[in-house]
Write a protein that holds these residues in place. Sequence first.
Motif, PDB file in Angstrom:
ATOM      1  N   SER A  79     -47.325  10.130  49.207  1.00 54.45           N
ATOM      2  CA  SER A  79     -46.468  11.264  49.574  1.00 54.45           C
ATOM      3  C   SER A  79     -47.181  12.614  49.602  1.00 54.45           C
ATOM      4  O   SER A  79     -46.588  13.619  49.961  1.00 54.45           O
ATOM      5  N   HIS A  80     -48.473  12.652  49.251  1.00 57.10           N
ATOM      6  CA  HIS A  80     -49.137  13.952  49.110  1.00 57.10           C
ATOM      7  C   HIS A  80     -49.246  14.766  50.403  1.00 57.10           C
ATOM      8  O   HIS A  80     -49.000  15.981  50.377  1.00 57.10           O
ATOM      9  N   PRO A  81     -49.633  14.184  51.540  1.00 52.91           N
ATOM     10  CA  PRO A  81     -49.718  15.022  52.751  1.00 52.91           C
ATOM     11  C   PRO A  81     -48.413  15.746  53.078  1.00 52.91           C
ATOM     12  O   PRO A  81     -48.417  16.940  53.396  1.00 52.91           O
ATOM     13  N   PRO A 117     -39.433  17.584  56.329  1.00 49.23           N
ATOM     14  CA  PRO A 117     -40.668  17.296  55.584  1.00 49.23           C
ATOM     15  C   PRO A 117     -40.401  16.755  54.181  1.00 49.23           C
ATOM     16  O   PRO A 117     -41.167  15.945  53.662  1.00 49.23           O
ATOM     17  N   LEU A 118     -39.289  17.210  53.569  1.00 47.76           N
ATOM     18  CA  LEU A 118     -38.924  16.698  52.248  1.00 47.76           C
ATOM     19  C   LEU A 118     -38.598  15.214  52.330  1.00 47.76           C
ATOM     20  O   LEU A 118     -39.021  14.423  51.478  1.00 47.76           O
ATOM     21  N   GLN A 149     -40.459  12.575  50.230  1.00 47.67           N
ATOM     22  CA  GLN A 149     -39.737  11.920  49.147  1.00 47.67           C
ATOM     23  C   GLN A 149     -39.326  10.481  49.444  1.00 47.67           C
ATOM     24  O   GLN A 149     -39.293   9.652  48.533  1.00 47.67           O
ATOM     25  N   ILE A 150     -38.981  10.181  50.692  1.00 42.71           N
ATOM     26  CA  ILE A 150     -38.523   8.810  50.970  1.00 42.71           C
ATOM     27  C   ILE A 150     -39.651   7.798  50.793  1.00 42.71           C
ATOM     28  O   ILE A 150     -39.468   6.793  50.087  1.00 42.71           O
ATOM     29  N   PRO A 151     -40.863   8.020  51.377  1.00 41.51           N
ATOM     30  CA  PRO A 151     -41.954   7.075  51.084  1.00 41.51           C
ATOM     31  C   PRO A 151     -42.299   7.036  49.599  1.00 41.51           C
ATOM     32  O   PRO A 151     -42.580   5.970  49.044  1.00 41.51           O
ATOM     33  N   PHE A 174     -32.396   9.494  50.804  1.00 40.66           N
ATOM     34  CA  PHE A 174     -31.899  10.264  51.947  1.00 40.66           C
ATOM     35  C   PHE A 174     -30.841  11.265  51.478  1.00 40.66           C
ATOM     36  O   PHE A 174     -30.868  12.446  51.840  1.00 40.66           O
ATOM     37  N   PHE A 175     -29.909  10.802  50.678  1.00 32.41           N
ATOM     38  CA  PHE A 175     -28.838  11.674  50.177  1.00 32.41           C
ATOM     39  C   PHE A 175     -29.331  12.582  49.045  1.00 32.41           C
ATOM     40  O   PHE A 175     -28.912  13.736  48.933  1.00 32.41           O
ATOM     41  N   ALA A 176     -30.238  12.075  48.210  1.00 27.50           N
ATOM     42  CA  ALA A 176     -30.745  12.867  47.090  1.00 27.50           C
ATOM     43  C   ALA A 176     -31.460  14.122  47.568  1.00 27.50           C
ATOM     44  O   ALA A 176     -31.340  15.199  46.962  1.00 27.50           O
ATOM     45  N   ASP A 177     -32.194  14.021  48.690  1.00 26.62           N
ATOM     46  CA  ASP A 177     -32.954  15.171  49.185  1.00 26.62           C
ATOM     47  C   ASP A 177     -32.067  16.258  49.780  1.00 26.62           C
ATOM     48  O   ASP A 177     -32.456  17.434  49.806  1.00 26.62           O
ATOM     49  N   ILE A 178     -30.901  15.876  50.268  1.00 27.16           N
ATOM     50  CA  ILE A 178     -29.960  16.884  50.771  1.00 27.16           C
ATOM     51  C   ILE A 178     -29.532  17.798  49.622  1.00 27.16           C
ATOM     52  O   ILE A 178     -29.373  19.004  49.790  1.00 27.16           O
TER      53      ILE A 178
END
Length: 336
Positions: A256-258, A197-198, A202-204, A149-153
């Motif tokens: 995570s592909h879709p 969307p990221l 990324q989370i799953p 969650f924090f990494a994607d920010i």
Amino acid sequence: MWSSPMDASKTSQALVKGRTIAAADALPGDSCEFGSNHYFMLCGLGGILSCGLTHTMVTPLDLVKCRIQVNPEKYKSVVNGFRVTLAEDGAKGLARGWAPTFFGYSVQGMFKFGLYEVFKVQYSNLIGEELSYEYRTTLYLVSSASAEFFADIGLAPFEAAKVKIQTTPGFANTLREAFPKINAEEGLGGFYKGLVPLWLRQIPYTMMKFACFERTVELLYSHVVPKPRQECTKGEQLLVTFAAGYIAGVFCAVVSHPADSVVSKLNQEKGASAVDVLKKLGFGGVWKGLAPRIVMIGTLTAAQWFIYDAVKVWLRMPRPPPPEMPESLKKKYGLA
């Protein structure tokens, strides 16, 4: 199961079979204590190296994958995508987007791996040793989701720039050009319009990456490797790490592909929403580019875990073996 550096009086952890030590202690030869702030910072460094280097290494494949996703009429397959890109841009064109890839995934890796270790220790302390063992898969899933969650920010602005550079001809050639142009055209929101969307991508992916890896390592040592982990050489242990990482990577790519397809298309099309892009792509469209992504993510994930574990070996960090059932649980189930 895991101990916190915040309270050395809490449950101690068996880092080596037959030997229990407190969280504030270090084994002879270790450069830091397991669960200490020093340990977590070194985990973050391992994440920078493992993610930043590996994602940059596969930039050409990532570029072709993104182009297949956003323009399948022109880029019909992986081979065709490479051929068209080489014909139009030359070999140099295959490296487009390397800078946002390197910096973005270095930031992401630092938080992904560093915070995963933090959350795993802290959540384990909250629920106790027995529940940490019995529900360890859930522990891996929740810890990795929290970290991602924090990494994607941190990743989102660089991902937006990367996709623009790779899929929008004439927009920008470098990260230095892309950032001010995105800010001028779309403001701060342009850097984060792909964040949701990221997260969905990324989370799953990260939950699968960490939980599948941890359990695969456990299964490999239990049923495949002919001797206990502590009797394996460092090289043999790293081979197990690589194998488990590749298996985890294949599952990660499919899960995570879709969402990855939506992120690529969303950052290409100014003003579009994730729902708009999903409707436009359709069910078949979101799966385009899956084959190269399986190769890319499988290799990436295996390489990341290998580098991350190798950094731990190189820096002489504690590397706890796969978890074993606590003595209290063995007694409860009549196994002691």
